[in-house]
Enzyme design. Structure first.
Site, PDB file in Angstrom:
ATOM      1  N   CYS B  58       0.824  -1.209   0.000  1.00 59.69           N
ATOM      2  CA  CYS B  58       0.000   0.000   0.000  1.00 59.69           C
ATOM      3  C   CYS B  58       0.858   1.259   0.000  1.00 59.69           C
ATOM      4  CB  CYS B  58      -0.966   0.002   1.174  1.00 59.69           C
ATOM      5  SG  CYS B  58      -0.158   0.161   2.777  1.00 59.69           S
ATOM      6  N   ALA B  61       3.057   1.691   2.928  1.00 58.98           N
ATOM      7  CA  ALA B  61       4.241   0.831   2.869  1.00 58.98           C
ATOM      8  C   ALA B  61       5.324   1.481   2.018  1.00 58.98           C
ATOM      9  CB  ALA B  61       3.875  -0.538   2.309  1.00 58.98           C
ATOM     10  N   ARG B  92      11.746  -4.621   6.447  1.00 55.66           N
ATOM     11  CA  ARG B  92      12.646  -4.485   5.298  1.00 55.66           C
ATOM     12  C   ARG B  92      14.080  -4.557   5.797  1.00 55.66           C
ATOM     13  NH1 ARG B  92      11.530  -2.744   0.495  1.00 55.66           N
ATOM     14  NH2 ARG B  92      13.207  -1.252   0.509  1.00 55.66           N
ATOM     15  N   HIS B 191       5.817   6.176  -2.632  1.00 55.67           N
ATOM     16  CA  HIS B 191       7.145   6.700  -2.974  1.00 55.67           C
ATOM     17  C   HIS B 191       7.034   8.165  -3.384  1.00 55.67           C
ATOM     18  CE1 HIS B 191       7.857   2.332  -4.487  1.00 55.67           C
ATOM     19  NE2 HIS B 191       8.064   2.399  -3.202  1.00 55.67           N
TER      20      HIS B 191
END
Ligand code: SF4
Ligand code: SF4
Lengths: 467, 539
Positions: B58, B61, B92, B191
Site C-alpha cells: 500500500c 508501505a 525491510r 514513494h
C-alpha cells in the site's frame, strides 16, 4: 546488522500514550488465520489491499508456507461510496480463480470506520446469484483493529464462523454419532496435530476448529494446489451443534462470548472451558476433561509420557530452581507458560501481554497459587513498557520466554530468549513447536534447561563438560 | 524449452471473467522489438482488480516502509490502529551504520498512536500530539515524520496541521505524510508522496559545504543487504564523495545537505525519480540513471562518472579500480557459468530489480523466461520516452504535483544545457532518461505487470524454471514445487549484491540454488518404482 540500540535514559515514568514496540498485531490477521484453517477456505479482507499484503507477509514469515489472502482493494472512491461493488467483484474473482468451498471475509479498520453493512452486502450478493451451484459458502467477521488484538480477531472469527455455519436441522449421517468440538485457540500447527491425535487415541471423532495443521504446514508437491488440503471440513462446521461437548482452551476466554459459549446457550452443547494444556497441571486438567466427556480412560501412552516428564522435572530441578523469567506474548500462551514455569520451580517475575482481556491477572493468579512471590502481571503493554518495568523494578531476569518480537529486549537485558508462540521469524520451524500436552512440556522443559546450561557453560572460565 | 509465450499468455488469463481478461491481456505482453528498437505498449500502474491476489503493498508501505524508513535518525510515528505500524516494523532489510554507539538509530523502534475506538469516533489528533511530545522527550530526535494510515484520512485528522503546531512548540523539524494505504494503486504512490515530503521539508536545510571535487547523491538505493555500503566504498575508492543517499544508511542531515552535490545518480528509477527532477529544477543538479547491479553494469556506470566530471585523473583512477575488481570477478563468473549455462530464470519484483538483475543471470549464461514489476509504471517498462503518452488516472491525480521553481539564491546549473547536449552526443551518457526494461530484453520473452498469485502458479507449472525471483509472499509456494525462489526484495537475508563484490556473491548464491539437489526428492523412490513397473507392464 546495526549497532546495539542506544540506551535511553528515562527522566520520569510518564503514562505513555503511544505504543512503543508493540506486543500485538491487528485483529483481521487473526481472523485470516482462522479462515485458512477451514477446508477449501480462502481468507478475504474487505478493505485496502495493503493490509492483506502485510498480513500475508507476516503469517508467511512465521509459517514459511504460502498464504493467500484476497482483498476487495479499496480505492479513494470506495471510501466515499462504499465498497459494495469491490466486494462483489472480489468474491467473483476469487471464485473463478480458486473455486473455494468457502470464502471467509474479515473487515478492516477502513470498512469498520465507514460502517459497511456486511450482512446486507452479502445478502445482496447471494440473492444475485452468488447462490449458484458450487458457489462458495460465505462467512464474515467484524474485526476492527482499533478494538482488540490479533488474538481477539482470531477468537471472534472462530465464534462468527461457528455461529454462521451451525445448522439447525438434520445432520449428515457421519455426524450423528458422538463427537466433540475442540476450539484450541491460536496454537501451532504441531499443537493442532497433537489435539487430533489425542481425540483419535480416545476413540472419539473431533472437530478441531480452526485446523491449519496441514494448510499451513503441508508437504512439497510437484503439482501445486492453490488451496492446500486439510482444514476443518465444512460439514463438520455445520454439525457443531450436535457435538457431545465443546472443549475450549484458554483461561482468559472463559468470561467471553466464544464459539463454545454460543453453542452452549443456543444448542445446549456443554462447554468445557479450560486452560491451554501447557505443563503438567494444565495438561492433567485437559486429560481429565477428555475422560469426563468421552467416558474413556486416558490412553496408556499419555500416562507414560507424564511419567517421563515428572522424572525429568525431578532430574532437572536443580538447574532451573529459582531462576527468574519474564514471560510475554499472547495472553493464554503467557498463562500456560507461567503455569509451566511455576511448577518446575522457576520464578516468573513479569507476565505481560499486548492483549487486554481483563482476565490475565486472575488467570495468572490461578496457576501460580503455590508461588511464594506473585509475578507482576501487565495487560495491554508494549515492549518498551516491559523494559522500563524491568529496569525500574530491578527485575533481573535469568531468561525470557515469548515470541521473536522480544528478541531486541532480551538482547538489551543480555539474557536468552526461548521462543514460543507467535510470531517466530528469527528461528526455523515455529509452526512445529509443540507447546501442548506432556510431550510439549517435556520439549519445553528440556529446552529451558539446556538454554540455562549453555549459558552457564559459555560464560564459565572453567569450561565444564559435565553439567 | 520451446513453449510459445503467446500460448502461455492465453492460458494464464483464460479463467478470468471477460472484462478482467481484457485488462490482464494488456498487462501481459510478449517482447518484440520493432523499428528503431520500439517495444510493445504495456498497461501498468493500474489498480489490481478486487479478489486478485497481488503481491503489491500500500501507499503507506511505500512511503514509510521504503523511502523514509531507512533513514536512521528521522523518528517515524505511525498514526493509526496498531497493525500497519506492527507490520512495517523492521520488515525491510535496509541496513544502517551509525558512526558511533551514541549516534541515534531509531530503525529498531516501532512507534504508533495505536488508535482505539474513541479516537476513531472523536478524532485522533490529540493522541497524535501526545505521542509526538513523548517521543520528543524520550528520544530527542532532530526530526519526526508522521505517517497516516487508512482510517486517518477518513476521520479527517490533519497530520500536517499537527506537524506544524508541534514543530513550532518543540523546535524540531516535524512533517507529516498523507500516505493512507488506499490512496494509490500500490506502494508506488507512497514513494511519490515521500519524495514530495522530503523535498519540501528536508532537502536544502543543511548548508555544510564539502571541499571535495566530485560530489554525488545516490538516489533510490536503500541499502538492502548492505548494497549501499558497497557502492559508497567503490565511489570513495575512485575519489568521489557521496553526499547523501535516498535513503539507505542515510541520516536527516545528509538528506538535508543533498543539494550541495553536483550530480544525482538514480538506482531505482521508480521510487525516486520525482525528487531528482525537483532537485534539478530548484538547484540545477542534473540526474542520470546508473546501475550498480552486475560487474559490467557497475564498470559502465563508474565510467560515466568519469566522463561527467571530465577529469583525467578521476578517469584513470576509475579504470584502475575497474581493472582490479573485474579480475576478481571473472574467474568466479566463468566457473559458475560452466554450471549454470542454459538454466532458466523468472523475475518478478519491485520497480527496478526485475530489470537490473536480468544482466546478472545473462552473465552466467542463464536465460530469462519472464519478468515483470510489482509496482512499475509504463516508463519503467518502455522507457521515459513514453511519458507524454501515459494516461493520468484518478489515483495518480490524487498525488500532489509540486510546482518547483529555481531557488533564487542556490540555483546553479552544474552543466549548461548545451554542455549536456554535447555530452549526450559525444558519449553514451543520457541525462534525465531511463530506457526501461523491455528494450534490453530478448524477443519473445513474457513481460507481466503485477503478476497475480494465480498467474504465477500457472507460470511455474508450465515452465518449471530453474529459479524464480520474487519476495517472501511468493517464496514458499514456489519452493513447495521444488523450485528454488530467490528473494530479491530482502535478498533472503544474504547479499550484498551490488558492485563487483556483490556480483560475486550473487553468482555463488545462484549457483548453489539452481544446482540444489532437493528437487530430485520430490518423487519418492517407491512412487518412481511404481511408475517404472506400470511403464514396463504397459510395454
Ligand atoms: S492499506 Fe491502510 S490500513 Fe492497510 S496497511 Fe496500508 S495503511 Fe495500513
Ligand atoms: S490496523 Fe487496520 S489498517 Fe492497519 S493493517 Fe490492520 S486492518 Fe489494516
Amino acid at each position: 546488522m546495526s549497532s546495539p540500540a542506544r540506551k535511553i535514559k528515562l527522566e520520569a515514568k510518564p503514562n505513555w500514550v503511544s505504543t512503543r514496540n508493540p506486543c500485538k498485531a491487528c485483529a483481521p490477521m487473526g481472523a485470516t488465520l482462522v479462515m485458512r484453517g477451514i477446508e477449501g477456505g480462502v481468507p478475504f479482507l474487505h478493505g485496502s489491499q495493503g493490509c492483506a499484503t502485510y498480513m500475508r507477509r507476516y503469517l508467511i514469515s512465521h509459517f514459511r508456507e504460502p498464504m493467500d489472502i484476497a482483498t476487495s482493494g479499496f480505492s479513494e472512491a470506495s471510501t466515499i461510496f462504499g465498497g459494495g461493488a469491490n466486494l462483489r467483484q472480489g468474491l467473483q474473482n476469487v471464485t473463478s480463480q480458486y473455486k473455494p468451498g468457502l470464502i471467509g471475509i474479515a473487515t478492516t479498520c477502513l470498512t469498520e470506520t465507514i460502517g459497511e453493512d456486511m450482512n446486507l452486502l452479502l445478502h445482496e450478493y447471494r440473492a444475485k446469484g452468488g447462490q449458484a451451484e458450487n458457489a462458495p459458502e460465505l462467512v464474515h467477521v467484524a474485526t476492527p483493529s482499533y478494538r482488540g488484538t490479533h488474538v481477539d480477531g482470531f477468537n471472534d472469527a472462530v465464534r462468527a464462523v461457528v455461529e454462521q455455519m451451525a445448522a439447525e436441522g438434520a445432520l449428515p449421517s457421519a455426524y450423528t454419532q458422538s463427537f466433540l468440538n475442540i476450539f484450541p485457540g491460536m496454537v501451532s500447527a504441531e499443537d493442532l496435530r497433537f489435539l487430533k491425535e489425542v481425540a483419535d487415541d480416545f476413540g472419539i471423532p473431533a472437530t478441531v476448529f480452526p485446523d491449519y495443521s496441514e494448510t499451513l504446514d503441508g508437504p512439497s508437491m510437484l503439482k501445486y494446489k492453490k488451496i492446500p488440503e486439510g482444514g476443518t471440513p465444512l460439514l463438520a462446521l455445520h454439525a457443531t451443534p450436535a457435538a457431545r461437548a465443546s472443549i475450549e482452551l484458554g483461561r482468559t476466554l472463559r468470561q467471553k462470548k466464544t464459539a463454545a459459549s454460543f453453542l452452549q446457550e443456543r444448542f445446549l452443547v456443554p462447554a468445557k472451558r479450560i486452560g491451554l494444556p501447557v505443563g503438567v497441571e494444565e495438561t492433567d486438567v485437559f486429560f481429565n476433561t477428555m475422560e469426563k466427556v468421552t467416558g474413556a480412560p486416558m490412553p496408556e501412552k499419555y500416562a507414560a509420557q507424564r511419567g517421563r516428564l515428572i522424572d525429568a522435572y525431578v532430574d532437572g530441578h536443580k538447574y532451573v530452581f529459582g531462576k527468574r523469567a519474564i514471560v510475554f506474548g499472547d495472553e493464554d500462551m503467557v498463562v500456560g507458560m507461567t503455569s509451566l514455569l511455576a511448577e518446575i520451580g522457576a520464578q516468573p517475575i513479569l507476565c505481560a501481554s499486548g492483549g487486554k482481556s481483563g482476565a490475565l491477572a486472575k488467570s495468572i493468579a490461578e496457576v501460580t497459587t503455590h508461588l511464594k512471590e506473585a509475578p507482576l502481571v501487565r495487560e495491554g503493554v508494549d515492549f518498551m513498557t516491559m523494559a522500563e518495568e524491568a529496569e525500574m523494578k530491578e527485575l533481573k531476569p535469568d531468561f525470557m520466554i515469548g515470541s521473536s518480537k522480544g528478541a531486541k529486549f532480551a538482547r538489551a537485558l543480555g539474557v536468552p530468549l526461548i521462543r514460543v508462540g507467535f510470531p517466530i521469524h528469527d528461528r526455523f520451524g515455529g509452526q512445529r513447536i509443540l507447546h501442548l500436552g506432556y510431550r510439549g512440556a517435556q520439549q519445553l522443559f528440556d529446552q529451558i534447561i539446556n538454554t540455562l546450561l549453555e549459558l552457564k557453560q559459555d560464560s564459565s572460565p572453567i569450561g565444564y563438560s559435565y553439567l | 524449452m520451446s513453449i510459445d509465450p503467446r500460448v502461455v499468455k492465453d492460458e494464464l488469463i483464460q479463467i478470468y471473467p471477460k472484462k478482467l481478461r481484457q485488462k490482464r491481456s494488456e498487462q501481459i505482453v510478449v517482447t518484440q522489438k520493432g523499428e528503431g528498437g520500439s517495444v510493445p505498449e504495456i498497461k501498468a500502474n493500474v489498480r489490481t482488480s478486487p479478489g486478485i491476489i497481488t503481491q503489491r503493498g500500500c501507499t503507506y508501505a511505500g512511503c514509510k516502509g521504503v523511502v523514509i524508513g531507512p533513514s536512521r535518525d528521522i523518528l517515524s510515528i505511525t498514526h493509526g490502529p496498531i497493525g500497519c505500524a506492527f507490520y512495517s516494523w523492521l520488515t525491510r532489510r535496509n541496513q544502517t551504520r551509525p558512526a558511533t554507539l551514541e549516534d541515534p538509530n531509531y530503525i529498531n523502534y516501532c512507534l504508533s498512536t495505536d488508535m482505539q475506538e474513541e479516537n476513531i469516533v472523536f478524532g485522533g489528533e490529540k493522541k497524535l500530539k501526545a505521542a509526538i511530545r513523548e517521543a520528543a522527550q524520550l528520544f530527542k530526535p532532530k526530526a519526526i515524520a508522521l505517517f497516516s494510515t487508512c482510517p486517518v484520512g477518513l476521520i479527517g485528522d490533519d497530520v500536517h496541521a499537527v506537524a506544524r503546531e508541534l514543530k513550532e512548540e518543540l523546535g524540531i523539524n516535524i512533517f507529516g505524510f498523507s500516505c493512507e494505504g488506499y490512496r494509490g494503486v500500490s506502494q508506488s504512490a507512497g514513494h511519490h508522496i515521500a519524495n514530495n515530503g522530503v523535498f519540501k521539508n528536508v532537502v536544502g536545510l543543511n548548508e555544510t559545504p564539502h571541499p571535495e571535487k566530485f560530489k554525488v547523491n545516490v538516489l533510490g538505493e536503500y541499502n538492502i543487504g548492505g548494497d549501499g555500503f558497497v557502492i559508497e566504498e567503490l565511489l570513495t575508492r575512485c575519489g568521489i564523495k557521496q553526499i547523501s543517499t535516498f535513503s539507505g544508511n542515510s541520516t536527516y542531515d545528509t538528506m538535508a545537505n543533498a543539494h550541495t552535490a553536483d550530480l544525482n545518480l538514480i538506482m531505482c528509477h521508480r521510487s525516486i525519480n520525482y525528487v531528482a527532477e525537483m532537485m534539478e529544477k530548484r538547484f540545477g543538479i542534473p540526474w542520470m540513471k546508473i546501475n550498480f547491479i552486475g560487474a559490467d553494469a557497475t564498470a559502465k556506470s563508474l565510467r560515466r562518472l568519469g566522463e561527467y566530471f571530465e577529469d583525467d585523473a578521476l578517469k584513470a583512477r576509475i579504470e584502475e579500480v575497474i581493472a582490479e575488481e573485474q579480475e576478481k570477478v571473472s574467474g568466479i563468473r566463468e566457473a559458475v557459468k560452466a554450471r549454470c549455462t542454459g538454466k532458466t530464470a523468472m523475475l518478478f519484483v519491485g520497480g527496478s530489480r526485475a530489470h537490473h538483475y536480468q544482466q546478472l543471470f545473462k552473465d552466467i549464461g542463464m536465460k530469462v523466461l519472464a519478468a515483470g514489476y510489482e509496482f512499475g509504471h509504463r516508463d519503467d517498462y518502455e522507457g521515459r520516452k513514453v511519458l507524454p503518452t501515459v494516461k493520468v488516472d484518478a489515483d495518480s491525480k490524487n498525488i500532489e504535483e509540486i510546482d518547483v521553481v529555481p531557488d533564487p539564491v542556490r540555483f546553479r546549473p552544474r552543466r549548461t544545457a548545451e554542455r549536456i547536449e554535447q555530452m549526450e552526443a559525444m558519449t553514451e551518457m543520457e541525462f534525465r532518461d531511463y530506457v526501461g526494461m523491455m528494450p534490453e530484453m530478448d524477443d519473445d520473452t513474457l513481460v507481466i505487470d503485477d503478476l497475480s498469485q494465480h498467474e504465477s502458479d500457472r507460470l511455474l507449472e508450465m515452465y518449471r524454471p530453474d529459479i524464480f525471483c520474487a519476495g517472501i509472499k511468493e517464496k514458499f509456494g514456489v519452493q513447495k514445487m521444488g523450485i528454488p525462489c530467490k528473494q530479491l526484495h530482502s535478498y533472503d537475508y544474504g547479499g550484498p549484491y551490488a558492485g563487483f563484490r556483490g556480483a560475486i556473491n550473487f553468482y555463488k548464491d545462484i549457483d548453489r540454488m539452481v544446482n540444489m539437489k532437493y528437487a530430485s526428492f520430490l518423487t519418492p523412490p517407491w512412487a518412481a518404482q511404481e511408475k517404472e513397473a506400470q511403464q514396463a507392464a504397459a510395454d
